[in-house]
Design a protein around this motif. Structure first.
Motif, mmCIF file in Angstrom:
data_model
loop_
_atom_site.group_PDB
_atom_site.id
_atom_site.type_symbol
_atom_site.label_atom_id
_atom_site.label_comp_id
_atom_site.label_asym_id
_atom_site.label_seq_id
_atom_site.Cartn_x
_atom_site.Cartn_y
_atom_site.Cartn_z
ATOM 1 N N GLN A 43 0.628 -1.498 -0.127
ATOM 2 C CA GLN A 43 0.034 0.035 0.051
ATOM 3 C C GLN A 43 0.333 1.267 -0.474
ATOM 4 O O GLN A 43 0.525 2.395 -0.477
ATOM 5 C CB GLN A 43 -1.139 0.239 1.102
ATOM 6 N N ILE A 44 1.716 0.713 0.616
ATOM 7 C CA ILE A 44 2.872 2.385 1.169
ATOM 8 C C ILE A 44 3.879 2.512 -0.525
ATOM 9 O O ILE A 44 3.975 3.578 -0.910
ATOM 10 C CB ILE A 44 4.120 2.146 1.557
ATOM 11 N N SER A 45 3.963 1.712 -1.164
ATOM 12 C CA SER A 45 4.859 1.354 -2.381
ATOM 13 C C SER A 45 4.302 2.453 -3.502
ATOM 14 O O SER A 45 5.184 3.218 -4.118
ATOM 15 C CB SER A 45 4.981 0.055 -3.211
ATOM 16 N N PRO A 46 2.911 2.338 -3.732
ATOM 17 C CA PRO A 46 2.380 3.758 -4.889
ATOM 18 C C PRO A 46 2.665 5.121 -4.557
ATOM 19 O O PRO A 46 3.200 6.537 -5.503
ATOM 20 C CB PRO A 46 1.314 3.130 -5.087
ATOM 21 N N ILE A 47 2.633 5.442 -3.355
ATOM 22 C CA ILE A 47 2.687 6.578 -2.853
ATOM 23 C C ILE A 47 3.709 7.628 -2.184
ATOM 24 O O ILE A 47 4.556 8.170 -2.671
ATOM 25 C CB ILE A 47 2.519 6.791 -0.831
ATOM 26 N N VAL A 48 4.482 6.173 -2.102
ATOM 27 C CA VAL A 48 6.555 6.555 -2.368
ATOM 28 C C VAL A 48 6.611 6.570 -3.587
ATOM 29 O O VAL A 48 7.503 8.052 -4.241
ATOM 30 C CB VAL A 48 7.557 5.365 -2.301
ATOM 31 N N GLN A 49 6.519 5.794 -4.754
ATOM 32 C CA GLN A 49 7.023 6.380 -6.157
ATOM 33 C C GLN A 49 6.176 7.295 -6.155
ATOM 34 O O GLN A 49 7.279 8.240 -7.349
ATOM 35 C CB GLN A 49 5.918 4.963 -7.125
ATOM 36 N N LEU A 50 4.748 7.992 -6.603
ATOM 37 C CA LEU A 50 4.071 8.971 -6.537
ATOM 38 C C LEU A 50 4.998 10.702 -5.740
ATOM 39 O O LEU A 50 5.460 11.120 -6.785
ATOM 40 C CB LEU A 50 3.414 9.308 -6.212
ATOM 41 N N ALA A 51 6.038 10.382 -4.703
ATOM 42 C CA ALA A 51 6.710 11.184 -4.591
ATOM 43 C C ALA A 51 8.070 11.166 -5.126
ATOM 44 O O ALA A 51 8.143 12.800 -5.157
ATOM 45 C CB ALA A 51 7.487 10.962 -2.932
ATOM 46 N N GLU A 52 8.525 10.546 -5.746
ATOM 47 C CA GLU A 52 9.214 9.851 -6.362
ATOM 48 C C GLU A 52 9.216 10.731 -7.694
ATOM 49 O O GLU A 52 10.290 11.364 -8.441
ATOM 50 C CB GLU A 52 10.144 8.567 -6.988
ATOM 51 N N ALA A 53 8.792 10.580 -8.485
ATOM 52 C CA ALA A 53 7.685 11.036 -9.330
ATOM 53 C C ALA A 53 8.041 12.000 -9.385
ATOM 54 O O ALA A 53 8.519 13.420 -10.475
ATOM 55 C CB ALA A 53 6.449 9.997 -9.914
ATOM 56 N N ALA A 54 7.574 13.137 -8.547
ATOM 57 C CA ALA A 54 6.900 14.630 -8.439
ATOM 58 C C ALA A 54 8.498 15.214 -7.731
ATOM 59 O O ALA A 54 8.652 16.188 -8.422
ATOM 60 C CB ALA A 54 5.771 15.043 -6.779
ATOM 61 N N GLN A 55 8.960 14.400 -7.336
ATOM 62 C CA GLN A 55 10.640 14.981 -7.162
ATOM 63 C C GLN A 55 11.328 15.126 -8.250
ATOM 64 O O GLN A 55 12.196 16.502 -8.783
ATOM 65 C CB GLN A 55 11.381 14.443 -6.039
ATOM 66 N N SER A 56 10.730 13.668 -8.758
ATOM 67 C CA SER A 56 12.610 14.307 -10.193
ATOM 68 C C SER A 56 11.440 15.284 -11.194
ATOM 69 O O SER A 56 12.451 16.007 -12.286
ATOM 70 C CB SER A 56 12.123 12.905 -11.282
ATOM 71 N N PHE A 57 10.284 15.589 -11.303
ATOM 72 C CA PHE A 57 9.909 15.794 -12.489
ATOM 73 C C PHE A 57 9.678 17.677 -11.519
ATOM 74 O O PHE A 57 10.281 18.754 -12.792
ATOM 75 C CB PHE A 57 8.300 15.816 -12.388
ATOM 76 N N GLY A 58 9.895 17.669 -10.868
ATOM 77 C CA GLY A 58 10.330 19.042 -10.263
ATOM 78 C C GLY A 58 11.828 19.466 -10.440
ATOM 79 O O GLY A 58 12.417 20.518 -10.826
ATOM 80 N N MET A 59 12.676 18.530 -10.707
ATOM 81 C CA MET A 59 14.075 18.273 -10.941
ATOM 82 C C MET A 59 14.594 18.220 -12.433
ATOM 83 O O MET A 59 15.568 18.266 -12.601
ATOM 84 C CB MET A 59 14.892 17.785 -10.020
#
Length: 392
Positions: free
Chosen positions: A207-223
């Motif tokens: 259940q937590i894995s999709p949330i972590v992936q969303l956070a990583e995607a948002a951070q990558s897009f912001g960079m």
């Protein structure tokens, strides 16, 4: 009225202060990441509930079963003592009594002649069998006795003064006076708790894995990195958040494309006009302010070139790991051709995820500005934690 209102405000501020302090305490004590917090939310109530249930069950189970077993053992001993009281008390009668008590009742009886009771043994801190057995021996037999439930491992040692210089010693298996399967129940309880814990850990990880992936995607897009492989998954709320993020990403990209196209068009149109200005100024050398106008035109041309360079750097260039030292070395060589004194301090093999062309243009602009104002320019590059630091 004003005083009452002020007092109410003070009480409300105090309550808010206590609530704020409690929240701060939770923030300091609880783990920072969602996964560990979710584990605590799932595990803590389960452990608490199982502990309460186990405590109540074991307490009632041990109390009731120990009571029944101790009463049975005490009654068996009382029966043996009653038979002794009504026997001829000869050696043969005593041997027969020992045989019956040991073979039929498994009491471990030994009749000792010419002895007395030993001094009282220290009582254990917590022993149900000691307390219950002492109670029922005193009730059913009513003679002086000595009891030890911890001296011999696995046995209960009971000595009863039958008459002067005659001691009945019962060395009975402890399983006769206390429940023997309690540890199995505890093992089953602990085993089931571990199984539930394993299932909870696996479930929460999923259940937590999709949330972590969303956070990583948002951070990558912001960079500025490409996240084309991101796909929302997980619970419906998490998928909705992921889809909302993708919609926001598309809107931002569309806005950047429109801004880039607008800057490209404006820069192109302005450069066309500046070209006409330069041609007109070339034929107007006799004007008193021609030189000042030429300088203004050149400054505007540099500004427009900077806009065009920005448009090029923002026009779809992909972030990738780049050899920073090699890029800075290229900038150094290019600037040396203009006569600038450049010194570079960069550890070999230094790399970082950047847009190579945009990064090179950024450093080149900064170094060229520094070279116009200084006789010596130093470039220092290093990695500081998660950051690439370039000092000019």
């Amino acid at each position: 009225m004003s005083t009452l209102a002020d007092n109410a405000d003070l009480e409300r501020d105090e309550k808010r202060s206590l609530g704020w302090r409690f929240n701060r305490l939770l923030e300091r004590t609880l783990p920072a990441d969602l996964y560990r917090r979710a584990l605590i939310i799932v595990i803590a109530p389960m452990v608490l509930l199982q502990s309460i249930m186990a405590g109540i069950f074991i307490d009632r189970h041990l109390d009731n079963v120990t009571k029944a077993l101790s009463r049975t053992v005490a009654r068996d001993m009382a029966f043996v003592m009653a038979v002794y009281e009504n026997s001829p008390r000869t050696a043969d009668a005593n041997r027969w009594l020992e045989t019956v008590a040991n073979e039929k009742l498994a009491l471990g009886l030994k009749i000792e002649q010419g002895t007395t009771l030993p001094p009282p043994a220290p009582k254990p801190f917590f022993s149900l069998v000691d307390r219950k057995l002492s109670k029922y021996i005193a009730r059913y037999i009513g003679k002086p006795f000595w009891l030890d439930t911890v001296g011999k491992s696995g046995f209960v040692d009971v000595r009863i003064q039958a008459s002067d210089n005659v001691i009945f010693r019962f060395l009975t298996d402890q399983d006769r006076a206390t429940p023997a399967k309690t540890h199995i129940f505890i093992l089953w309880m602990v085993g089931s708790a571990l199984v539930l814990l394993f299932v909870a850990v696996m479930f929460l990880r999923k259940q937590i894995s999709p949330i972590v992936q969303l956070a990583e995607a948002a951070q990558s897009f912001g960079m500025g990195r490409d996240i084309a492989d991101y796909e929302p998954r997980g619970a419906s709320e998490v998928r909705e958040a992921g889809n909302a993020f993708l919609d926001m990403k598309r809107r931002i990209e569309r806005h950047v494309e429109q801004r880039t196209a607008m800057l490209a068009g404006v820069s192109h149109d302005l450069r066309t006009i500046l070209t006409r200005f330069k041609l007109e100024l070339a034929f107007a050398d006799d004007l008193p302010k021609a030189d000042a106008l030429k300088q203004d035109v050149e400054e505007m041309e540099r500004m427009i070139e900077g806009y065009i360079a920005f448009v090029r750097g923002d026009g779809g260039e992909v972030t990738r790991h780049t050899d920073i030292c090699a890029t800075l070395q290229t900038v150094k060589q290019d600037m040396k051709r203009t006569g600038a004194a450049i010194d570079l301090d960069c550890a070999a093999g230094l790399s970082a995820p950047v847009k190579p062309d945009a990064f090179k243009r950024c450093v080149t602009n900064l170094v060229s500005n520094a070279a116009r104002l200084a006789s010596q320019v130093d470039i220092i590059a290093r990695i500081d934690g998660n950051y690439l630091v370039v000092i000019i």
